[in-house]
Write an enzyme that holds these catalytic residues in place. Structure first.
Site, PDB file in Angstrom:
ATOM      1  CG  ASN A  86      74.111 129.018  63.361  1.00  0.00           C
ATOM      2  OD1 ASN A  86      74.887 128.977  62.415  1.00  0.00           O
ATOM      3  ND2 ASN A  86      74.528 128.991  64.615  1.00  0.00           N
ATOM      4  CG  HIS A  99      70.774 134.563  67.342  1.00  0.00           C
ATOM      5  ND1 HIS A  99      69.684 133.716  67.377  1.00  0.00           N
ATOM      6  CD2 HIS A  99      71.857 133.768  67.397  1.00  0.00           C
ATOM      7  CE1 HIS A  99      70.100 132.465  67.456  1.00  0.00           C
ATOM      8  NE2 HIS A  99      71.421 132.467  67.459  1.00  0.00           N
ATOM      9  CG  HIS A 101      76.492 133.647  66.778  1.00  0.00           C
ATOM     10  ND1 HIS A 101      76.606 133.196  68.074  1.00  0.00           N
ATOM     11  CD2 HIS A 101      75.461 132.948  66.235  1.00  0.00           C
ATOM     12  CE1 HIS A 101      75.694 132.265  68.300  1.00  0.00           C
ATOM     13  NE2 HIS A 101      74.984 132.094  67.187  1.00  0.00           N
TER      14      HIS A 101
HETATM   15  P1  5GP Z   1      72.512 129.560  67.946  1.00  0.00           P
HETATM   16  O1  5GP Z   1      73.122 128.200  68.152  1.00  0.00           O
HETATM   17  O2  5GP Z   1      70.989 129.515  68.087  1.00  0.00           O
HETATM   18  O3  5GP Z   1      72.966 130.262  66.719  1.00  0.00           O
HETATM   19  O4  5GP Z   1      73.091 130.434  69.141  1.00  0.00           O
HETATM   20  C1  5GP Z   1      72.476 130.643  70.362  1.00  0.00           C
HETATM   21  C2  5GP Z   1      73.470 131.391  71.235  1.00  0.00           C
HETATM   22  O5  5GP Z   1      72.761 131.975  72.304  1.00  0.00           O
HETATM   23  C3  5GP Z   1      74.564 130.515  71.858  1.00  0.00           C
HETATM   24  O6  5GP Z   1      75.841 131.039  71.510  1.00  0.00           O
HETATM   25  C4  5GP Z   1      74.293 130.614  73.359  1.00  0.00           C
HETATM   26  O7  5GP Z   1      75.476 130.631  74.120  1.00  0.00           O
HETATM   27  C5  5GP Z   1      73.543 131.919  73.460  1.00  0.00           C
HETATM   28  N1  5GP Z   1      72.617 131.992  74.578  1.00  0.00           N
HETATM   29  C6  5GP Z   1      71.712 131.047  74.945  1.00  0.00           C
HETATM   30  N2  5GP Z   1      71.000 131.480  76.006  1.00  0.00           N
HETATM   31  C7  5GP Z   1      71.444 132.730  76.286  1.00  0.00           C
HETATM   32  C8  5GP Z   1      71.084 133.697  77.290  1.00  0.00           C
HETATM   33  O8  5GP Z   1      70.222 133.475  78.143  1.00  0.00           O
HETATM   34  N3  5GP Z   1      71.763 134.877  77.288  1.00  0.00           N
HETATM   35  C9  5GP Z   1      72.732 135.153  76.336  1.00  0.00           C
HETATM   36  N4  5GP Z   1      73.342 136.349  76.429  1.00  0.00           N
HETATM   37  N5  5GP Z   1      73.107 134.257  75.405  1.00  0.00           N
HETATM   38  C10 5GP Z   1      72.468 133.059  75.373  1.00  0.00           C
END
Ligand code: 5GP
Ligand code: ZN
Length: 133
Positions: A86, A99, A101
């Protein structure tokens, strides 16, 4: 980058469920997984999103994604794997450190990752093609 949670995780300052580490990346388990084994590929250096990520790093990230996806197939016995990445709030980004996923999928895992298919006219498709070519 100060106060970036993924910088701290990627550089080992905050312990996390690391499943792979290279010179450039750390791969960790997501704390709020969509499915069993949901992992995140994090560069150790801070790039907010794909736009900022150097091309060579993008290539390395995709090679790593392939390796981990195969490992998920072998060891978790998943039935498929989604790669999701994203960029910006409008696209669902919540942590502003690049990042990828890796989401293992299981038949009937109950998750929905998708979109409502549009119905563009051929003129609309042509106009977009012109814009993006
Ligand atoms: P985004 O929505 O930015 O693509 O995804 C962020 C992801 O980071 C989410 O799936 C969320 O669960 C994960 N996430 C947020 N904070 C942390 C953290 O402190 N540790 C880990 N391992 N994942 C995190
Ligand atoms: Zn960062």
């Amino acid at each position: 980058m100060e106060n970036c949670i993924f910088c701290k995780i990627a550089n080992g300052e905050i312990p996390s469920g690391t499943i792979e580490e290279t010179d450039l990346f750390r791969v960790v388990l997501d704390v709020a997984p969509a499915t069993r084994g949901h992992a995140l590929i994090l560069p150790k250096a801070h790039y907010a999103n794909l736009y900022e990520l150097p091309e060579e790093m993008a290539g390395e990230a995709m090679k790593l994604a392939k390796r981990i996806a195969l490992r998920m197939k072998e060891r978790l016995g998943c039935d498929g794997v989604n790669l999701i990445q994203n960029n910006e709030e409008a696209a669902g980004q919540t942590v502003f450190h690049f990042h990828i996923h890796l989401i293992p999928r299981y038949k009937e895992d109950g998750q929905k990752i998708g979109w409502k298919p549009g119905e563009p006219t051929s003129q609309e498709l042509d106009a977009i093609k012109t814009l993006l070519t």
